[in-house]
Design a protein around this motif. Structure first.
Motif, mmCIF file in Angstrom:
data_model
loop_
_atom_site.group_PDB
_atom_site.id
_atom_site.type_symbol
_atom_site.label_atom_id
_atom_site.label_comp_id
_atom_site.label_asym_id
_atom_site.label_seq_id
_atom_site.Cartn_x
_atom_site.Cartn_y
_atom_site.Cartn_z
ATOM 1 N N PHE A 107 -7.950 5.361 -6.886
ATOM 2 C CA PHE A 107 -6.520 5.651 -6.812
ATOM 3 C C PHE A 107 -5.775 4.422 -7.342
ATOM 4 C CE2 PHE A 107 -8.318 8.097 -3.279
ATOM 5 C CZ PHE A 107 -7.649 9.318 -3.363
ATOM 6 N N ALA A 108 -4.907 4.605 -8.320
ATOM 7 C CA ALA A 108 -4.166 3.480 -8.886
ATOM 8 C C ALA A 108 -2.668 3.766 -8.832
ATOM 9 C CB ALA A 108 -4.598 3.224 -10.332
ATOM 10 N N VAL A 109 -1.923 2.832 -8.243
ATOM 11 C CA VAL A 109 -0.468 2.983 -8.100
ATOM 12 C C VAL A 109 0.213 2.052 -9.096
ATOM 13 C CG1 VAL A 109 1.495 2.832 -6.551
ATOM 14 C CG2 VAL A 109 -0.737 3.529 -5.656
ATOM 15 N N ALA A 110 0.936 2.635 -10.046
ATOM 16 C CA ALA A 110 1.653 1.864 -11.053
ATOM 17 C C ALA A 110 3.153 2.021 -10.858
ATOM 18 C CB ALA A 110 1.251 2.332 -12.459
ATOM 19 N N GLY A 111 3.911 1.092 -11.453
ATOM 20 C CA GLY A 111 5.369 1.164 -11.367
ATOM 21 C C GLY A 111 5.967 -0.220 -11.228
ATOM 22 N N THR A 112 7.165 -0.410 -11.749
ATOM 23 C CA THR A 112 7.805 -1.720 -11.661
ATOM 24 C C THR A 112 8.301 -2.012 -10.250
ATOM 25 O OG1 THR A 112 9.749 -0.617 -12.612
ATOM 26 C CG2 THR A 112 8.464 -1.999 -14.070
ATOM 27 N N VAL B 230 -8.522 1.877 -3.662
ATOM 28 C CA VAL B 230 -7.067 1.912 -3.821
ATOM 29 C C VAL B 230 -6.648 0.582 -4.431
ATOM 30 C CG1 VAL B 230 -4.841 2.013 -2.637
ATOM 31 C CG2 VAL B 230 -6.738 3.446 -1.845
ATOM 32 N N VAL B 231 -5.963 0.652 -5.569
ATOM 33 C CA VAL B 231 -5.538 -0.579 -6.242
ATOM 34 C C VAL B 231 -4.113 -0.432 -6.755
ATOM 35 C CG1 VAL B 231 -7.877 -1.193 -6.975
ATOM 36 C CG2 VAL B 231 -6.438 0.166 -8.492
ATOM 37 N N GLU B 232 -3.464 -1.563 -6.916
ATOM 38 C CA GLU B 232 -2.184 -1.587 -7.596
ATOM 39 C C GLU B 232 -2.440 -1.768 -9.083
ATOM 40 O OE1 GLU B 232 0.830 -4.096 -5.976
ATOM 41 O OE2 GLU B 232 0.048 -3.884 -3.939
ATOM 42 N N ALA B 233 -1.823 -0.928 -9.877
ATOM 43 C CA ALA B 233 -1.961 -0.999 -11.332
ATOM 44 C C ALA B 233 -0.798 -1.826 -11.856
ATOM 45 C CB ALA B 233 -1.977 0.405 -11.933
ATOM 46 N N ASP B 234 -1.035 -3.120 -12.032
ATOM 47 C CA ASP B 234 0.029 -4.082 -12.329
ATOM 48 C C ASP B 234 0.342 -4.086 -13.822
ATOM 49 O OD1 ASP B 234 1.827 -6.117 -12.323
ATOM 50 O OD2 ASP B 234 0.469 -7.636 -11.527
ATOM 51 N N GLU B 235 1.624 -3.880 -14.148
ATOM 52 C CA GLU B 235 2.033 -3.857 -15.550
ATOM 53 C C GLU B 235 2.156 -5.252 -16.148
ATOM 54 O OE1 GLU B 235 5.804 -4.302 -13.241
ATOM 55 O OE2 GLU B 235 3.967 -3.120 -13.021
#
Length: 450
Positions: free
Chosen positions: A115-120, A165-170
């Motif tokens: 699961f990857a959560v992206a967004g500013t 579960v990870v944060e998808a860092d931009e």
């Protein structure tokens, strides 16, 4: 690279929130973990208590002797570390396995259901809620979080290895190292223009990230973003939508409509419409694999929060102190919406520490507009982090742009005196720099005074 063959893992910038989670992971696997950071913090102290050797000078002679062998050592660094860093140069010049944090995260998660959560905005809260929901439904997961979850009292969760579960860092396009099964995009506001140059380039990078989703994967998108996916929103035509919102004693109560059904009287305790959206996004991601929608909805009500995300430090009838990580105009607006909704007609004093010269320069008008909404604004100097000063960009310049008669530039040493002068009913500290280290002192002083 096979992580099973690695015995020594050395981190350059080990005190970062994402780096420290990886350090905990490798320590749990009984790897020999050590590292460098330029500043000693509560996070580095916690790592030292785990038996991790850390030093705070960029000095090759301080590198632990066991890391002088290249064949079974992995060097992990954060892009915030300058290229000329002498330890980084040493490892590169001596042919060590040197990888960015995001590359290592991609390797760890590639054999999991990711699961990857992206967004500013919203990554940390959304991923923390998601980890909480999965844990409450006995889903075996490993989570790498960008903040300290109050449910787990950590930025690292290990409850199994089947799901991650990870944060998808931009930032630095780090999220392009991931190949998620279920991904979410919470927001795409302009940010990190020091990296991307233009808003359009940032948005193109998000599209590149979406193309990394596995062929059978799923994309959740906040309604209104220029992306194709399953949508979520509040009182709109989304696939997952929150309707009929009420507030009772600081708790949201609402109906949650999915493509299949409506779950009534769902409760959620974190203030702010932005947090409602974060909770909904986490639910929509979790329900893709957990066939217990009512149990997931119930678990939303027990989510405690993330430190420095609208975190109540003092909550008395006559005085409230809230701390938040907000460091972008959109995030400051979200804090303002939440505080005025939960504490209407109260005098609100905001203390803000700008983060990065480039961000202050790029969003000066947005910062001025968002900060002007508060009754009083106390502004600290810009926290530089990885940056050198930019001529003419400073907090005095920002202060001039804020259309509010109750504003002042102050030093950190003046915080308590200035707060007492303002006599706030609600006090908010905001920023992504070292203002977070002042929170306990403020809390202790004000709790004693009140």
């Amino acid at each position: 690279m096979n992580l099973k063959d690695i015995h020594n893992v050395y981190f350059i910038g080990i005190g970062g929130i994402g780096m420290s989670a990886l350090a905990r992971y490798f320590r749990f696997l009984n790897k020999n973990v050590a590292g460098y950071d330029k500043t000693q913090t509560p996070l580095t102290n916690e790592l030292i208590e785990l038996g991790i050797s850390i030093h705070f000078e960029d000095d090759i002679s301080l590198i632990t002797e066991s890391f002088k062998t290249t064949y079974n050592s992995l060097i992990v660094y954060t892009p915030a570390v300058p290229e000329e860093h002498s330890e980084l140069q040493y490892f590169k010049e001596n042919n060590y396995e040197v990888k960015k944090r995001s590359e290592v995260l991609g390797i760890i998660t590639e054999d999991t259901f990711c699961f990857a959560v992206a967004g500013t905005h919203g990554k940390t809260t959304t991923s923390s809620i998601l980890a909480h929901l999965l844990k409450e439904t006995n889903t075996p997961l490993t989570a790498f979080l960008g903040g300290i979850s109050e449910d787990f009292n950590s930025n690292f969760v290990l409850e199994g290895t089947e799901f991650s579960v990870v944060e998808a860092d931009e930032y630095d396009r780090s999220f392009l190292q991931l190949s998620p099964n279920v991904a979410c995009v919470t927001s795409m506001d302009a940010d990190h223009l020091d990296i991307y140059g233009t808003d359009k380039a940032l948005q193109e990078s998000f599209k590149d990230f979406i193309n990394k989703i596995k062929p059978s994967g799923k994309l959740l998108v906040r309604n209104g973003l220029p992306l194709d996916g399953t949508t979520y929103g509040i009182e709109d035509d989304s696939d997952y939508v929150i309707n009929n919102i009420k507030i009772e004693q600081g708790t949201y109560i609402f109906d949650l409509k999915t493509p299949e059904e409506t779950i009534s009287n769902v409760r959620f305790n974190k203030p702010g419409k932005h947090n409602l959206l974060n909770g909904l996004a986490a639910f929509a991601m979790a329900v893709q694999v957990v066939s217990q929608p009512y149990r997931l909805a119930e678990a939303l009500s027990t989510f405690k929060g993330v430190k420095r995300r609208f975190s109540y430090q003092i909550k008395e009838k006559d005085f409230v102190f809230i701390d938040d990580y907000a460091h972008h105009p959109t995030e400051i607006n979200a804090v303002y919406q939440a505080v005025t909704e939960m504490h209407p007609d109260k005098k609100v004093v905001a203390i803000f520490q700008p983060h990065l010269f480039s961000r202050t320069k790029d969003f000066i008008d947005g910062f001025a507009t968002s900060l002007a909404k508060f009754d009083t604004v106390l502004l600290l100097d810009i926290y530089p982090a990885r940056e050198e000063p930019i001529k003419g960009v400073n907090s005095s310049w920002l202060l001039e742009q804020i259309d509010n008669p109750n504003k002042k530039l102050i030093k950190k040493s003046e915080l308590i005196n200035e707060i007492n002068k303002c006599r706030p009913e609600v006090l908010i500290t905001m920023g992504a720099g070292d203002i977070g280290l002042e929170v306990n002192n403020i809390k202790n002083e004000l709790a004693y005074a009140n």
